[in-house]
Design a protein around this motif. Structure first.
Motif, PDB file in Angstrom:
ATOM      1  N   LYS A 166       0.685  -1.257  -0.437  1.00 29.05           N
ATOM      2  CA  LYS A 166       0.506   0.223  -0.184  1.00 29.05           C
ATOM      3  C   LYS A 166       0.873   1.540   0.142  1.00 29.05           C
ATOM      4  O   LYS A 166       0.514   2.262  -0.508  1.00 29.05           O
ATOM      5  CB  LYS A 166      -0.910   0.320   1.296  1.00 29.05           C
TER       6      LYS A 166
ATOM      7  N   ASP B 120      -8.473  -3.244  -4.851  1.00 31.38           N
ATOM      8  CA  ASP B 120      -8.140  -3.756  -3.038  1.00 31.38           C
ATOM      9  C   ASP B 120      -9.763  -4.722  -3.146  1.00 31.38           C
ATOM     10  O   ASP B 120     -10.318  -4.387  -2.898  1.00 31.38           O
ATOM     11  CB  ASP B 120      -7.732  -2.580  -2.112  1.00 31.38           C
TER      12      ASP B 120
ATOM     13  N   GLY C 193      -2.205  -5.391   1.319  1.00 34.02           N
ATOM     14  CA  GLY C 193      -3.301  -5.591   0.576  1.00 34.02           C
ATOM     15  C   GLY C 193      -3.472  -6.970  -0.004  1.00 34.02           C
ATOM     16  O   GLY C 193      -2.796  -7.652  -0.914  1.00 34.02           O
TER      17      GLY C 193
ATOM     18  N   TYR D 296      -4.704  -7.734  -3.140  1.00 35.46           N
ATOM     19  CA  TYR D 296      -5.585  -7.430  -4.284  1.00 35.46           C
ATOM     20  C   TYR D 296      -5.791  -8.115  -5.706  1.00 35.46           C
ATOM     21  O   TYR D 296      -5.136  -9.538  -5.947  1.00 35.46           O
ATOM     22  CB  TYR D 296      -4.392  -6.112  -4.935  1.00 35.46           C
TER      23      TYR D 296
END
Length: 326
Positions: free
Chosen positions: A178, A221, A317, A319
């Motif tokens: 991120k 995301d 994150g 994705y």
């Protein structure tokens, strides 16, 4: 970090992972990242090792008769799920560089008999795969590309483009950064094999896909909670927060002042009476009188030891990545 050192560490870690993880843990992790009860009921025993960070099949739109290639297929989890979707006239091909993973995958395939006749596992590095060009209708991958050394990542997307037929698609689940990771995290081999230190940012992924020749690129995301790797116990239940006396709060993610909730030992459970780690015991964080019950020596625990240093959701994150070869 040196590419040779990275590959050696990745091989060593995933050879250990190939020996398996508690099935309840693996199932709970898979559900956390988008797999349905029906999908999990249809996979052969031992194929799910709890290493997913998403469900690429959910965005792949696989059809009967197609050829699907899974990059970094491990024990064959997504390959065996793709097999019935492509049917007897299609092919589900897994590519992996790890001999132990390939041995486990081929053993599972053998146990399925003719039901897996459309499944093939191939040894190869995903930067240079021993497969013919224009072979695949769809290429999937699940939490693997982040393990490729940074300087070699563009090769993955060029190889993917080469292997796809015109109009073929990429459907990938991966962990992306991120924000820029500090050098200390980037150089942590434990965090690297745990799929954190080698993560790229969204803009880099998009650039590599465009440079390889892909269009219709979508990177999203999923908002999945990556701390599931830490919060789910080996029996598949969610761990309770423990080890932190109320009178001794510490900063989130900090190990220097003691154990934060996310840095708590993988051994924590509601019934255990724990004590917060001392400065001399940061590696294990918590202690228990019954080490046998704690089950601290599994691959699952080793992964948590690596990832428990940080709040994962702050830095990275899960994705989903989709693109098309024109």
């Amino acid at each position: 970090m040196d590419s040779t050192r990275i590959y050696n560490q990745v091989r060593e870690h995933y050879s250990a992972a190939s020996r398996g993880s508690p099935p309840q843990y693996s199932e709970a992790i898979a559900k956390s990242f988008g797999y349905s009860d029906q999908e999990l009921a249809n996979i052969p025993e031992g194929a799910n090792l709890g290493l997913s960070c998403g469900n690429p099949l959910a965005i792949a739109s696989i059809r009967e008769g197609e050829t699907v290639i899974d990059l970094g297929s491990g024990a064959g989890f997504d390959v065996f799920l793709a097999s019935p979707k492509v049917g007897p006239n299609g092919r589900a091909i897994g590519v992996d560089m790890n001999d132990d993973m390939l041995n486990r995958a081929n053993s599972i395939k053998a146990s399925k008999g003719t039901a897996a006749d459309n499944v093939t596992f191939v040894k190869g590095n995903i930067t240079n795969m021993p497969l013919d060009s224009n072979t695949a209708d769809c290429i999937i991958s699940n939490c693997v590309i982040n393990l490729v050394p940074a300087q070699e990542k563009p090769l993955v997307f060029k190889e993917t483009h080469r292997l796809l037929k015109s109009g073929g698609r990429v459907a990938v689940s991966d962990i992306l950064a991120k924000k820029e990771l500090p050098e200390k995290m980037k150089n942590d081999l434990a965090l690297y094999v745990g799929c954190i230190a080698g993560t790229s940012q969204l803009a880099e992924y998009e650039q590599w896909l465009k440079e390889a020749g892909f269009t219709e690129i979508v990177i999203t995301d999923t908002k999945a909670d990556l701390n599931a790797y830490l919060d789910i116990a080996e029996d598949g239940t969610k761990k309770s927060d423990c080890c932190i006396p109320a009178a001794e709060p510490v900063a989130k993610g900090s190990l220097s002042a003691g154990c934060s909730l996310k840095a708590a030992s993988p051994c924590c459970s509601p019934e255990d009476k724990k004590t917060c780690c001392s400065a001399e015991d940061k590696a294990n964080c918590c202690t228990t009188e019954n080490e046998a019950e704690a089950s601290c020596c599994s691959t699952v625990s080793s992964l948590r030891d690596a990832l428990g240093k940080i709040d994962l959701n702050e830095w990275v994150g899960s994705y989903k990545i989709y693109a098309v070869k024109n």
